[in-house]
Motif scaffolding. Structure first.
Motif, PDB file in Angstrom:
ATOM      1  N   TYR A   1      36.703  32.815  43.697  1.00 55.80           N
ATOM      2  CA  TYR A   1      35.338  32.511  43.196  1.00 55.80           C
ATOM      3  C   TYR A   1      34.925  33.274  41.864  1.00 55.80           C
ATOM      4  CZ  TYR A   1      30.098  33.654  43.283  1.00 55.80           C
ATOM      5  OH  TYR A   1      28.919  33.666  43.085  1.00 55.80           O
ATOM      6  N   ASP A   2      35.603  34.181  41.595  1.00 54.18           N
ATOM      7  CA  ASP A   2      35.411  34.731  40.033  1.00 54.18           C
ATOM      8  C   ASP A   2      35.735  33.817  38.979  1.00 54.18           C
ATOM      9  OD1 ASP A   2      34.018  37.134  41.133  1.00 54.18           O
ATOM     10  OD2 ASP A   2      35.846  38.327  41.190  1.00 54.18           O
ATOM     11  N   VAL A   3      37.105  33.293  39.427  1.00 51.09           N
ATOM     12  CA  VAL A   3      37.705  32.193  38.435  1.00 51.09           C
ATOM     13  C   VAL A   3      36.725  31.153  38.256  1.00 51.09           C
ATOM     14  CG1 VAL A   3      39.390  30.546  37.922  1.00 51.09           C
ATOM     15  CG2 VAL A   3      39.916  32.911  38.573  1.00 51.09           C
ATOM     16  N   TYR A   4      36.354  30.612  39.328  1.00 56.99           N
ATOM     17  CA  TYR A   4      35.370  29.516  39.135  1.00 56.99           C
ATOM     18  C   TYR A   4      34.092  29.886  38.446  1.00 56.99           C
ATOM     19  CZ  TYR A   4      36.943  25.960  42.759  1.00 56.99           C
ATOM     20  OH  TYR A   4      37.582  24.949  43.169  1.00 56.99           O
ATOM     21  N   SER A   5      33.430  31.062  38.581  1.00 53.73           N
ATOM     22  CA  SER A   5      32.098  31.567  38.022  1.00 53.73           C
ATOM     23  C   SER A   5      32.633  31.659  36.515  1.00 53.73           C
ATOM     24  CB  SER A   5      31.862  32.789  38.576  1.00 53.73           C
ATOM     25  OG  SER A   5      30.806  33.299  37.806  1.00 53.73           O
ATOM     26  N   LYS A   6      33.788  32.256  36.190  1.00 52.24           N
ATOM     27  CA  LYS A   6      34.101  32.540  34.708  1.00 52.24           C
ATOM     28  C   LYS A   6      34.395  30.904  34.004  1.00 52.24           C
ATOM     29  CE  LYS A   6      36.057  34.851  31.128  1.00 52.24           C
ATOM     30  NZ  LYS A   6      35.118  35.765  30.446  1.00 52.24           N
ATOM     31  N   MET A   7      35.004  30.010  34.668  1.00 52.81           N
ATOM     32  CA  MET A   7      35.225  28.866  34.165  1.00 52.81           C
ATOM     33  C   MET A   7      33.949  27.963  33.969  1.00 52.81           C
ATOM     34  SD  MET A   7      38.261  28.770  33.018  1.00 52.81           S
ATOM     35  CE  MET A   7      38.095  26.966  32.446  1.00 52.81           C
ATOM     36  N   ILE A   8      33.083  28.365  34.951  1.00 53.16           N
ATOM     37  CA  ILE A   8      31.733  27.389  34.855  1.00 53.16           C
ATOM     38  C   ILE A   8      31.093  27.957  33.768  1.00 53.16           C
ATOM     39  CG2 ILE A   8      29.587  26.975  36.037  1.00 53.16           C
ATOM     40  CD1 ILE A   8      31.248  26.811  38.885  1.00 53.16           C
ATOM     41  N   SER A   9      30.984  29.326  33.551  1.00 52.32           N
ATOM     42  CA  SER A   9      30.406  30.028  32.518  1.00 52.32           C
ATOM     43  C   SER A   9      30.791  29.403  31.025  1.00 52.32           C
ATOM     44  CB  SER A   9      30.417  31.323  32.482  1.00 52.32           C
ATOM     45  OG  SER A   9      29.834  32.230  31.549  1.00 52.32           O
ATOM     46  N   LEU A  10      32.194  29.364  31.014  1.00 49.35           N
ATOM     47  CA  LEU A  10      32.619  29.072  29.803  1.00 49.35           C
ATOM     48  C   LEU A  10      32.186  27.691  29.509  1.00 49.35           C
ATOM     49  CD1 LEU A  10      36.360  30.380  30.053  1.00 49.35           C
ATOM     50  CD2 LEU A  10      34.456  31.435  28.430  1.00 49.35           C
ATOM     51  N   LYS A  11      32.098  26.662  30.172  1.00 46.36           N
ATOM     52  CA  LYS A  11      31.913  25.428  30.295  1.00 46.36           C
ATOM     53  C   LYS A  11      30.406  25.370  29.801  1.00 46.36           C
ATOM     54  CE  LYS A  11      31.135  20.962  32.790  1.00 46.36           C
ATOM     55  NZ  LYS A  11      31.624  20.352  31.788  1.00 46.36           N
ATOM     56  N   GLU A  12      29.456  25.977  30.593  1.00 50.10           N
ATOM     57  CA  GLU A  12      28.105  25.944  30.263  1.00 50.10           C
ATOM     58  C   GLU A  12      27.673  26.388  29.007  1.00 50.10           C
ATOM     59  OE1 GLU A  12      26.579  25.445  34.975  1.00 50.10           O
ATOM     60  OE2 GLU A  12      26.463  27.357  33.858  1.00 50.10           O
ATOM     61  N   ASN A  13      28.275  27.542  28.693  1.00 50.81           N
ATOM     62  CA  ASN A  13      27.881  28.362  27.205  1.00 50.81           C
ATOM     63  C   ASN A  13      28.693  27.921  26.037  1.00 50.81           C
ATOM     64  OD1 ASN A  13      25.860  29.647  28.779  1.00 50.81           O
ATOM     65  ND2 ASN A  13      27.542  30.750  29.917  1.00 50.81           N
ATOM     66  N   ASN A  14      29.597  27.262  26.020  1.00 49.23           N
ATOM     67  CA  ASN A  14      30.268  26.872  25.112  1.00 49.23           C
ATOM     68  C   ASN A  14      30.437  25.376  24.689  1.00 49.23           C
ATOM     69  OD1 ASN A  14      31.753  29.913  24.125  1.00 49.23           O
ATOM     70  ND2 ASN A  14      31.684  29.582  26.432  1.00 49.23           N
ATOM     71  N   ALA A  15      30.036  24.940  23.767  1.00 50.20           N
ATOM     72  CA  ALA A  15      29.765  23.347  23.371  1.00 50.20           C
ATOM     73  C   ALA A  15      30.935  22.712  23.414  1.00 50.20           C
ATOM     74  CB  ALA A  15      29.160  23.236  22.088  1.00 50.20           C
ATOM     75  N   ILE A  16      32.356  23.778  22.974  1.00 46.73           N
ATOM     76  CA  ILE A  16      33.604  22.957  22.676  1.00 46.73           C
ATOM     77  C   ILE A  16      34.171  22.413  24.125  1.00 46.73           C
ATOM     78  CG2 ILE A  16      35.068  25.276  23.266  1.00 46.73           C
ATOM     79  CD1 ILE A  16      36.876  24.274  21.101  1.00 46.73           C
ATOM     80  N   PHE A  17      33.657  22.762  25.106  1.00 45.72           N
ATOM     81  CA  PHE A  17      33.913  22.342  26.583  1.00 45.72           C
ATOM     82  C   PHE A  17      33.297  20.988  26.741  1.00 45.72           C
ATOM     83  CE2 PHE A  17      35.223  26.541  27.181  1.00 45.72           C
ATOM     84  CZ  PHE A  17      36.489  26.564  27.867  1.00 45.72           C
ATOM     85  N   ASN A  18      32.555  20.700  26.080  1.00 48.08           N
ATOM     86  CA  ASN A  18      31.956  19.194  25.964  1.00 48.08           C
ATOM     87  C   ASN A  18      32.546  18.262  24.708  1.00 48.08           C
ATOM     88  OD1 ASN A  18      30.663  19.097  28.256  1.00 48.08           O
ATOM     89  ND2 ASN A  18      28.879  20.355  27.103  1.00 48.08           N
ATOM     90  N   THR A  19      33.694  19.022  24.018  1.00 43.82           N
ATOM     91  CA  THR A  19      33.826  18.139  22.943  1.00 43.82           C
ATOM     92  C   THR A  19      34.564  16.678  23.060  1.00 43.82           C
ATOM     93  OG1 THR A  19      35.493  18.234  21.026  1.00 43.82           O
ATOM     94  CG2 THR A  19      36.166  18.888  23.104  1.00 43.82           C
ATOM     95  N   THR A  20      34.404  15.941  22.201  1.00 45.72           N
ATOM     96  CA  THR A  20      35.184  14.595  22.456  1.00 45.72           C
ATOM     97  C   THR A  20      36.352  14.331  21.758  1.00 45.72           C
ATOM     98  OG1 THR A  20      33.864  13.700  20.390  1.00 45.72           O
ATOM     99  CG2 THR A  20      32.807  13.290  22.581  1.00 45.72           C
ATOM    100  N   ASP A  21      36.800  15.695  21.165  1.00 44.09           N
ATOM    101  CA  ASP A  21      38.131  15.728  20.378  1.00 44.09           C
ATOM    102  C   ASP A  21      39.233  16.650  21.184  1.00 44.09           C
ATOM    103  OD1 ASP A  21      40.367  16.272  18.800  1.00 44.09           O
ATOM    104  OD2 ASP A  21      39.275  17.019  17.291  1.00 44.09           O
ATOM    105  N   PHE A  22      39.911  15.881  22.005  1.00 47.25           N
ATOM    106  CA  PHE A  22      40.702  16.709  22.866  1.00 47.25           C
ATOM    107  C   PHE A  22      42.225  16.075  22.936  1.00 47.25           C
ATOM    108  CE2 PHE A  22      37.757  14.268  25.286  1.00 47.25           C
ATOM    109  CZ  PHE A  22      38.678  13.530  26.016  1.00 47.25           C
ATOM    110  N   ASN A  23      43.259  16.612  23.553  1.00 47.33           N
ATOM    111  CA  ASN A  23      44.379  15.909  23.978  1.00 47.33           C
ATOM    112  C   ASN A  23      45.008  16.734  24.917  1.00 47.33           C
ATOM    113  OD1 ASN A  23      46.628  17.833  22.515  1.00 47.33           O
ATOM    114  ND2 ASN A  23      45.133  17.135  20.827  1.00 47.33           N
ATOM    115  N   SER A  24      45.849  16.098  25.618  1.00 52.08           N
ATOM    116  CA  SER A  24      46.403  16.732  26.871  1.00 52.08           C
ATOM    117  C   SER A  24      47.810  16.246  27.323  1.00 52.08           C
ATOM    118  CB  SER A  24      45.517  16.955  28.125  1.00 52.08           C
ATOM    119  OG  SER A  24      45.613  15.404  28.534  1.00 52.08           O
ATOM    120  N   ASN A  25      48.814  17.126  27.970  1.00 51.29           N
ATOM    121  CA  ASN A  25      49.814  16.598  28.587  1.00 51.29           C
ATOM    122  C   ASN A  25      49.824  17.286  30.191  1.00 51.29           C
ATOM    123  OD1 ASN A  25      52.448  16.076  29.549  1.00 51.29           O
ATOM    124  ND2 ASN A  25      53.491  16.498  27.575  1.00 51.29           N
ATOM    125  N   LEU A  26      49.579  16.229  31.026  1.00 57.60           N
ATOM    126  CA  LEU A  26      49.456  16.709  32.437  1.00 57.60           C
ATOM    127  C   LEU A  26      50.512  16.201  33.388  1.00 57.60           C
ATOM    128  CD1 LEU A  26      45.728  16.328  32.812  1.00 57.60           C
ATOM    129  CD2 LEU A  26      46.779  18.336  32.107  1.00 57.60           C
TER     130      LEU A  26
END
Length: 627
Positions: free
Chosen positions: A530-555
């Motif tokens: 639950y705390d990890v969910y809460s932390k990650m949601i907080s990061l998403k909602e409070n930091n614009a970078i989590f809505n960036t259109t500049d990203f890349n990944s290897n999954l």
């Protein structure tokens, strides 16, 4: 929702509600109509004269006769015959001598043989199911008129209890930042009502949830249902509480900054619906039904299939949408089986999902109507899963679509790598122009619970065991959450997913009641998730970078990573999804100090992050501190 679990409900409801052949015109058609609808009339009931009179209408073309029966005429037939208006489809009558403070039960008698409730009523009485509704959920529920009639009856009252809204300036969260909690009231609290659900709002608020998606709450068949077997679209189901209790729930959510989205089912209706019953014969809607297809047009239909190319269906659907938007101040709809709004016959997945220009036009028309009612960031979310071209066209119009990551993410959490690539979570892989187009989820009401499969089927190597190992299986859920919330775009969480709910979706039958496990929150390992969910949601909602259109990944492999880039920061999520240690060789793009949102800072001498990660180990690094 799946077809097999509702077929028996069709049989039950039609056996009890449609014992006679109710289809066709029922005989010689009435004389050509000559009357205009009275001033002030509307669909259903319109009260006039201070509530002492009511104009009641019913759309029922091609019927011979319609009468209103009820407590105001002691259920006597033919005392209040209805007149057919000049449009040739709308019947009406005025009832006088009413007490504005009294609830009156009533029905329509059609062609002297069929009794149905009012499709537009805001409350019904059910002779079979109301007795199981407790007074704490629905105080002073009106008694069913036993011995006077049979079947579902409507209720009307001029002076209904009026709810006074407190939070009138709610600002809806941006679509990009939505973190939706899908919630089934029945299985969320033991009291299964809005009042008891309200007591858990702080739990959701503290987690960072900013929207609740209620599974269907308008009247459905029976009490113990997911709600995808609807029958009355303007009446909230009494098993969850009163109309004002629902309004208060929405108001209180707004007071805590939480939007409310309703799951709306307009692909189909079930046999309890008066609209089905009025035109029904030999187990199916008749060809003269204004609303329904005689045979479903697609392979995943349950109940009876609405024809959304019919003007009557469009009219009805828009009235439903407008009603909930205005009377309950909701913030969005999630439309169930939106791909089913088609008149193109298909018998398989490929045909059903293929681009359908008519379906696109239907949805654009409905979306334009919704915007005409409320264009203030109202959410229109479709359970679509159609051709990419079609979904792109719909999202370009401002709609959002469900994006299912369950299978691939669960493969990853179980430690099986071959099909663990969940890059479908990125909106760009759909061809969408904006992140808000795809509402991603790793669990929903329709999917098996991740942690059930972790514990039942999880991989192992040496001392690292996922199967039957609750602490390790929950750590795998933490790993998944770190990646899930780092992918730009709106997210949805299924209830108790944040606590690693591990009861199978099929326990007690797929749509049956499930154990309510609030004690999970007291378990340190589950609370850590639950705390990890809460932390990650907080990061998403409070930091614009989590809505960036500049990203890349290897999954694709064992060590997976996501890189988020902006002008003033960089975020890298990295983790090992294998069950053995794996070396991570990831180009961070720059050397120096990197802050870990879940641990200690590291200092890189080069751009390359060269570290051996333990199985299940994850990090969320940023170049500058995150809020």
């Amino acid at each position: 929702m799946k077809k097999i679990f509702y077929l028996f409900l069709i049989s039950i409801s039609l056996t009890t509600a449609c014992k006679k052949d109710n289809g066709g015109s029922g005989g010689t058609l009435p004389s050509p109509p000559t009357a205009d609808l009275p001033s002030g009339a509307k669909d259903g009931v319109a009260f006039i004269n201070g509530g002492k009179s009511a104009i009641i209408t019913l759309i029922a073309p091609k019927k011979t006769s319609v009468s209103v029966i009820g407590e105001f005429n002691n259920w006597q037939t033919n005392l209040n015959p209805m007149q057919l208006s000049k449009d040739g489809k709308t019947w009406f009558v005025q009832i006088d001598g009413l007490n504005p403070d009294t609830e009156y039960a009533y029905q329509f008698e059609i062609d002297n043989k069929l009794r149905v409730a009012d499709p537009y009523c805001e409350k019904v009485l059910d002779p079979d199911n109301d007795k199981y509704i407790g007074t704490s959920t629905y105080p002073n529920l009106k008694a069913y008129p036993t011995g006077k009639t049979s079947g579902i009856v409507s209720v009307m009252q001029a002076n209904q209890p009026v709810y006074t809204w407190k939070n009138t300036n709610f600002t809806r969260p941006a679509k990009n930042n939505l973190v939706i909690y899908e919630l089934l009231v029945r299985d969320f609290t033991a009291d299964h009502n809005y009042a008891s659900t309200l007591t858990k709002l702080d739990y959701l608020k503290n987690m960072g949830i900013n929207a609740i998606e209620l599974m269907p709450v308008n009247e459905f068949e029976g009490n113990l249902s997911w709600g995808y077997n609807p029958s009355f679209y303007f009446a909230p189901d009494k098993y969850y509480g009163t109309k004002t209790a629902l309004q208060n729930f929405i108001d209180e959510c707004h007071g805590k900054g939480i939007a409310v989205i309703l799951d709306m089912v307009l692909n189909h209706s079930f046999g309890q619906s008066p609209m089905v019953q009025m035109y029904f014969s030999n187990g199916a809607p008749t060809a003269d039904s204004p609303w329904f297809n005689t045979v479903a047009k697609h392979p995943y239909n349950v109940g009876f299939d609405f024809n959304h190319e019919s003007q009557e269906t469009k009219y009805f659907s828009k009235n439903v949408m407008k009603f909930w938007m205005q009377q309950y101040k909701i913030d969005g709809f999630r439309f169930d089986l939106s791909k089913g709004f088609t008149q193109h016959q298909s018998s398989d997945d490929a045909g059903f999902a293929a681009y359908d220009a008519s379906r696109v036009a239907i949805w654009k028309d409905y979306h334009n109507f919704i915007k005409s009612v409320d264009d203030n960031n109202f959410y229109t979310i479709l359970e679509h899963f159609a051709d990419t071209k079609e979904e792109t066209e719909l999202t370009n119009d401002g709609m959002m679509v469900w994006n299912n990551l369950n299978y691939n993410m669960n493969e990853a959490t179980m430690g099986y790598l071959g099909k663990s690539d969940f890059s479908w979570g990125f909106y760009t892989n759909h061809g969408f122009a904006k992140p808000e187009g795809a509402v991603s989820y790793i669990e929903s009401h329709d999917e098996e619970r991740l942690n059930f499969k972790n514990i039942t089927y999880g991989n192992a190597s040496g001392n690292y065991v996922i199967k039957n190992n609750l602490p390790t299986s929950l750590k795998r859920e933490e790993l998944a959450a770190a990646f899930f919330f780092a992918i730009p775009g709106p997210k949805m969480v299924w209830q108790f997913g944040e606590l690693g709910y591990d009861i199978s979706i099929d326990q007690n039958g797929r749509t049956g009641e499930k154990p309510i496990k609030w004690e999970y929150f007291q378990d340190p390992n589950r609370k850590a998730l639950y705390d990890v969910y809460s932390k990650m949601i907080s990061l998403k909602e409070n930091n614009a970078i989590f809505n960036t259109t500049d990203f890349n990944s290897n999954l694709s492999g064992a060590v997976k990573y996501i890189k988020l880039n902006s002008a003033d920061n960089n975020v890298i999520v990295v983790g090992n999804f294998d069950v053995v240690p794996q070396k991570a060789l990831v180009d961070f793009g720059s050397s120096g100090s990197w802050i870990d949102a879940f641990g200690n800072a590291i200092n890189l001498n080069t751009n390359i992050y060269d570290v051996t990660l333990a199985p299940g180990e994850y990090h969320v690094y940023s170049k500058t501190a995150l809020k």
